[in-house]
Design an enzyme around this catalytic site. Structure first.
Site, PDB file in Angstrom:
ATOM      1  N   LYS A   1     -25.143  71.998  50.579  1.00 32.91           N
ATOM      2  CA  LYS A   1     -25.952  72.455  49.404  1.00 32.91           C
ATOM      3  C   LYS A   1     -25.156  73.873  48.930  1.00 32.91           C
ATOM      4  O   LYS A   1     -25.024  74.887  50.124  1.00 32.91           O
ATOM      5  CB  LYS A   1     -27.392  72.471  48.817  1.00 32.91           C
ATOM      6  CG  LYS A   1     -27.795  72.894  47.418  1.00 32.91           C
ATOM      7  CD  LYS A   1     -29.187  72.756  47.133  1.00 32.91           C
ATOM      8  CE  LYS A   1     -30.174  73.507  45.155  1.00 32.91           C
ATOM      9  NZ  LYS A   1     -32.114  72.895  45.551  1.00 32.91           N
TER      10      LYS A   1
ATOM     11  N   SER B   1     -33.051  71.017  41.568  1.00 35.04           N
ATOM     12  CA  SER B   1     -31.560  71.869  40.763  1.00 35.04           C
ATOM     13  C   SER B   1     -30.604  71.167  42.295  1.00 35.04           C
ATOM     14  O   SER B   1     -29.398  71.474  42.047  1.00 35.04           O
ATOM     15  CB  SER B   1     -31.460  73.090  41.832  1.00 35.04           C
ATOM     16  OG  SER B   1     -32.540  72.888  42.770  1.00 35.04           O
TER      17      SER B   1
ATOM     18  N   SER C   1     -36.814  70.278  43.192  1.00 31.79           N
ATOM     19  CA  SER C   1     -35.442  69.964  43.584  1.00 31.79           C
ATOM     20  C   SER C   1     -34.927  69.356  44.689  1.00 31.79           C
ATOM     21  O   SER C   1     -33.378  68.861  44.514  1.00 31.79           O
ATOM     22  CB  SER C   1     -34.814  71.901  43.820  1.00 31.79           C
ATOM     23  OG  SER C   1     -35.075  72.415  42.263  1.00 31.79           O
TER      24      SER C   1
END
Lengths: 95, 494
Positions: B78, B162, B186
């Site tokens: 990420k 997210s 998330s």
């Protein structure tokens, strides 16, 4: 309570975000929607409740007061838009 | 033979050890898959050179019989984790061109154990969002989005957020696993939306050092994988004490994979009555009941519990998280890194930089945070929210006197289309209604695929545990995974 345009302009200034006057009205509307929604927290009885600042109960650890890192100023400033002789530069502040 | 990109991490490790294929071949298969799936917009930066170099190093270790725990496994990272020498953006314009001179603790531990980095994955800007639509680099498209016969999307679904790039990449077989971070859901909500496994460990289990901060008292890193066992393997490498994070906990990291015994006899599973929220689709309720039945059949005992302050978790979160964000994001000022937009003086330079550098949702949250921390409002909002947070945590402490784990749906719906729920920020925030409480209380939570919606989209169940008891959470998740059986592949790969 409601946030008016003047309050939103003040918050934007505190947050150091330029918001054009033409956007204040809409932003006030959005922020008010959220602030009205969080008002429901008023229903919770929090008398004698300590505010929770951390989920970790442990005390912060101590370590010897010794230099453990550093000595590479060129790496520290490597990402700056404007770095001169390993210093960060900013627009003139003092007249 | 199974396509290399369709292997689990556990099977890939076995295949590498048995010399059925090399780490370079495994990595190249993933790089090829990434090239063919650019339409998903899952990656912000691809790092094929880094990946192939790391894979070659892995092969050298296998040749000598010196392989490590995750040696040769291609993962996505990420783009909230700082990676030394590789651009890190947090999906924000304000971090334009930022190349960290250091490596986050979590990624350094993955690399220590031989993992291969395929690239940096897209996300909501500063991890603020539940649909991966706030990224400066554009939205991520779920691999579950339907296509017509010509291969064009007929509807673009969100992968959740997210960690939307992480979720899309793992589900679309572009990476064997990915790192995620979870501040209010998330990891778990996108895992649920794309039909993969994601675990948010206990706060303090994984070091936050080198992860771009959103809300420091809530943020936790965790793995996103296709099986519970893979999550167990990856978490073991990510977790552990780090003196560089003052909230990191100095506890031994168990062998999580060894905990997946399937034996949950006598375990008490709490079913919180407050999670039956108004307007929840019947199919979510049905899935939850199915989950309870599966655990009962495996010998666990369901127990009705009460978490009376559940409905206050989201509003408390939307004070605490923006307050911490407004403070954390004060560092983006155009001086030390990233974007700078000049102005007539220093103050105007700050204001111009932040106006241009931050997107609308990030600005909204910074301003909410600034407001609730400002003189005259601090007690009414911020202090009040922290007290409500204490009551929410207390609810869980009491509940765990009656049960060992808690079972809930992960999200109140299946994935929705890009562009839906955009007008009303609160409708978007409600995605996290079941996941936020665990962040406020710091508890571990896992999402595991449990079935499909009427529309044929994945739905997940969430298992919450006691602090630092990820092992039991994973064990229960594994039982659900086995009971649910093999799940269909997203249309883009099947």
């Amino acid at each position: 309570m409601s946030l008016d345009k003047a309050t939103v302009a003040k918050i934007a200034h505190l947050a150091r975000i330029k918001v054009p006057d033409s956007d204040l009205e809409q932003l006030a509307g959005e922020l008010n929607t959220i602030m009205h929604w969080v008002e429901m927290l008023g229903e919770v009885d929090t008398q004698n409740v300590e505010p929770m600042t951390s989920v970790v109960a442990a005390n912060l650890r101590r370590r010897p007061d010794a230099v453990t890192d550093g000595g590479y100023p060129e790496k520290v400033v490597a990402n700056a838009t404007d770095a001169t002789e390993n210093f960060f530069s900013v627009p003139k502040v003092v007249e | 033979m199974t396509k290399l990109t369709h292997l689990t991490m556990a099977d890939a490790l076995a295949g590498l050890a048995a010399k059925e294929f090399t780490a370079v071949e495994l990595t190249q298969a993933h790089l090829d898959a990434m090239a063919a799936a650019k339409e998903l917009n899952a990656f912000i930066v691809e790092t094929p050179d880094v990946a192939l170099k790391q894979a070659a190093d892995s092969d050298a270790r296998y040749a000598k019989g010196e392989q490590r725990a995750l040696d040769g496994l291609p993962l996505g990272i990420k783009d909230l984790f700082c990676t030394e020498g590789v651009q890190t953006t947090a999906a924000s314009h304000i971090l334009d061109g930022f190349v960290p001179p250091y490596e986050s603790t979590v990624t350094s531990q993955l690399f220590r154990d031989g993992a291969v980095m395929l690239g940096k994955l897209n996300l909501d800007e500063f991890a603020m969002g539940s649909a991966n639509i706030t990224s400066h680099y554009g939205p991520v498209i779920s691999p579950w989005s339907p296509k017509d016969e010509a291969g064009n999307f007929t509807r673009k679904l969100v992968p959740g957020g997210s960690s939307g790039g992480s979720a899309a990449a793992v589900a679309a077989r572009l990476a064997l696993g990915a790192t995620g971070t979870d501040t209010g859901g998330s990891i778990r909500q996108p895992a649920s939306f794309v039909g993969i496994v994601g675990i948010k460990p206990t706060y303090g289990r994984c070091s936050r050092w080198g992860i771009v901060a959103f809300a420091s008292s809530l943020d936790q890193a965790g793995p996103m994988t296709r099986t519970v066992k893979d999550a167990a393997l990856m978490l073991r490498s990510m977790a552990g004490y780090d003196p560089k994070d003052s909230t990191s906990i100095d506890l031994p990291v168990p062998d999580y994979a060894a905990a997946l015994t399937g034996d949950i006899r006598g375990l008490r599973v709490g079913i919180p009555k407050e999670y039956r929220v108004d307007g929840m689709p019947a199919e979510i309720e049905k899935l939850w009941q199915q989950g309870i039945e599966w655990l009962k059949a495996a010998g666990a005992t369901p127990v009705e519990i009460s978490l009376p302050h559940t409905k206050y978790a989201l509003p408390a979160y939307y004070i605490v998280a923006p307050a911490e964000a407004s403070s954390n994001l004060a560092r983006y000022d155009g001086v030390r890194f990233g974007l700078r937009v000049e102005g007539k003086d220093l103050k105007e330079m700050y204001e111009n930089t932040r106006a241009e550098g931050f997107g609308a949702e990030v600005k909204r949250r910074i301003m909410i945070g600034t407001y609730v921390l400002s003189a005259g409002y601090y007690d009414a909002y911020y202090l009040k929210a922290q007290k409500v947070r204490a009551r929410i945590a207390e609810d869980f402490t009491k509940a765990y006197e009656q049960c060992d784990v808690i079972l809930t749906p992960t999200a109140p719906s299946a994935a929705f289309g890009i562009g839906e729920k955009m007008d009303d920020p609160i409708a978007m925030y409600l995605n996290d209604v079941f996941t936020v409480p665990a962040n406020l209380a710091g508890l571990p939570g896992l999402s595991v695929p449990a079935g499909l919606s009427g529309e044929g989209l994945p739905l997940g169940l969430q298992v919450l545990g006691r602090p630092f008891d990820e092992a039991t959470v994973l064990k229960v998740g594994h039982v659900i995974e086995q009971a649910a059986g093999p799940q269909p592949l997203p249309p883009i790969v099947s």
